[in-house]
Design an enzyme around this catalytic site. Structure first.
Site, PDB file in Angstrom:
ATOM      1  N   ASP A 102    -100.079  68.485 -76.440  1.00 42.77           N
ATOM      2  CA  ASP A 102     -99.503  68.768 -75.127  1.00 42.77           C
ATOM      3  C   ASP A 102     -99.163  70.258 -75.014  1.00 42.77           C
ATOM      4  O   ASP A 102     -98.994  70.943 -76.012  1.00 42.77           O
ATOM      5  CB  ASP A 102     -98.215  67.959 -74.919  1.00 42.77           C
ATOM      6  CG  ASP A 102     -98.489  66.466 -74.913  1.00 42.77           C
ATOM      7  OD1 ASP A 102     -99.631  66.076 -74.613  1.00 42.77           O
ATOM      8  OD2 ASP A 102     -97.553  65.708 -75.227  1.00 42.77           O
ATOM      9  N   LYS A 103     -98.982  70.694 -73.785  1.00 47.39           N
ATOM     10  CA  LYS A 103     -98.692  72.113 -73.535  1.00 47.39           C
ATOM     11  C   LYS A 103     -97.460  72.577 -74.322  1.00 47.39           C
ATOM     12  O   LYS A 103     -97.419  73.679 -74.870  1.00 47.39           O
ATOM     13  CB  LYS A 103     -98.478  72.305 -72.031  1.00 47.39           C
ATOM     14  CG  LYS A 103     -98.386  73.749 -71.621  1.00 47.39           C
ATOM     15  CD  LYS A 103     -98.308  73.865 -70.113  1.00 47.39           C
ATOM     16  CE  LYS A 103     -97.995  75.278 -69.703  1.00 47.39           C
ATOM     17  NZ  LYS A 103     -97.789  75.412 -68.257  1.00 47.39           N
TER      18      LYS A 103
END
Ligand code: URA
Length: 238
Positions: A102-103
């Site tokens: 994920d970011k």
């Protein structure tokens, strides 16, 4: 392989620019200038461009210490991606991330030019361990260890049994073999303990190199690459 195709595949330049480079006599094969790109390069030949040796391995495997705030994607028109952290030659060679973080997740991300390897490493057939350190809201307890070990039912699937070690009251080290969307966050969330910070320590047999800082990468060593191929049930291809 033809010399012009090989140069292009190695990310030296585009096919037409490689023709100009060859015409200018800048490429040597085993110490001799080759201007004809249609000639086949012998296996294991020594290639140089402007007197500097060219690395002729076609498969490349990297580990990147993914920092926060960067997307795991091949490209994005608005946001910075992990590919923006690598020299363009790796993109030219076709290096792609293996799975996603994920970011806001940090830690080890493997990138490879070998599509078959990537496909197997993220597929369900080969159970590749991924170890994450998660800091959560709330306190972890024995019941969480048991719930994860049994296989946690989530909304759309039941997670495979996973191993949780509690390393601080609010921090756990979780080993999972799957990589479904937001899997780790969803697992802790299902226990009522949302993840505040997530970091991946290892991917299969490859540990994040402690010498790397966030945003830095290095090529895998021969032994690391071989271990990764074995984890995917493949023979190393070089
Ligand atoms: N699981 C998650 O929830 N996020 C990640 O980035 C990786 C695994």
């Amino acid at each position: 392989m033809r010399l012009d195709k090989l140069l292009c595949n190695l990310g030296v330049a585009s096919r037409s620019a490689c023709r100009d480079i060859l015409k200018a006599g800048r490429v040597q094969v085993n110490g001799t200038v080759w201007k004809d790109g249609s000639k086949n390069v012998p296996e294991g030949a020594y290639l140089s461009l402007d007197g500097k040796r060219l690395d002729t391995r076609l498969s490349r495997h990297l580990m990147l210490y993914k920092p926060q705030g960067v997307l795991t994607a091949a490209e994005d028109h608005k946001q910075k991606t992990v590919m923006d952290l690598l020299p363009s030659c790796y993109t030219a060679l076709g290096c792609m991330p293996v799975g996603r973080l994920d970011k806001d997740t940090t830690g080890i991300l493997i990138l490879t030019t070998d599509g078959e390897l990537a496909h197997r490493l993220i597929g369900p057939k080969f159970h590749v361990d991924k170890v994450y350190e998660a800091r959560v809201e709330g306190l972890l307890e024995e019941a969480d260890i048991l719930a994860f070990a049994e296989g946690l039912p989530l909304k759309d699937f039941t997670a495979l049994p996973a191993k949780l070690e509690i390393i601080a009251p609010d921090t756990g080290r979780l080993t999972v073999q799957e990589g479904k969307y937001h899997q780790v966050k969803r697992m802790f969330g299902a226990r009522g303990k949302p993840v505040i910070a997530l970091h991946r320590l290892s991917f299969g047999p490859i540990l994040l190199d402690k010498e790397l800082s966030p945003g830095m990468f290095r090529e895998l060593t021969g032994e690391e690459a071989a271990a990764l191929y074995r984890a995917a049930g493949m023979e190393p291809n070089e």
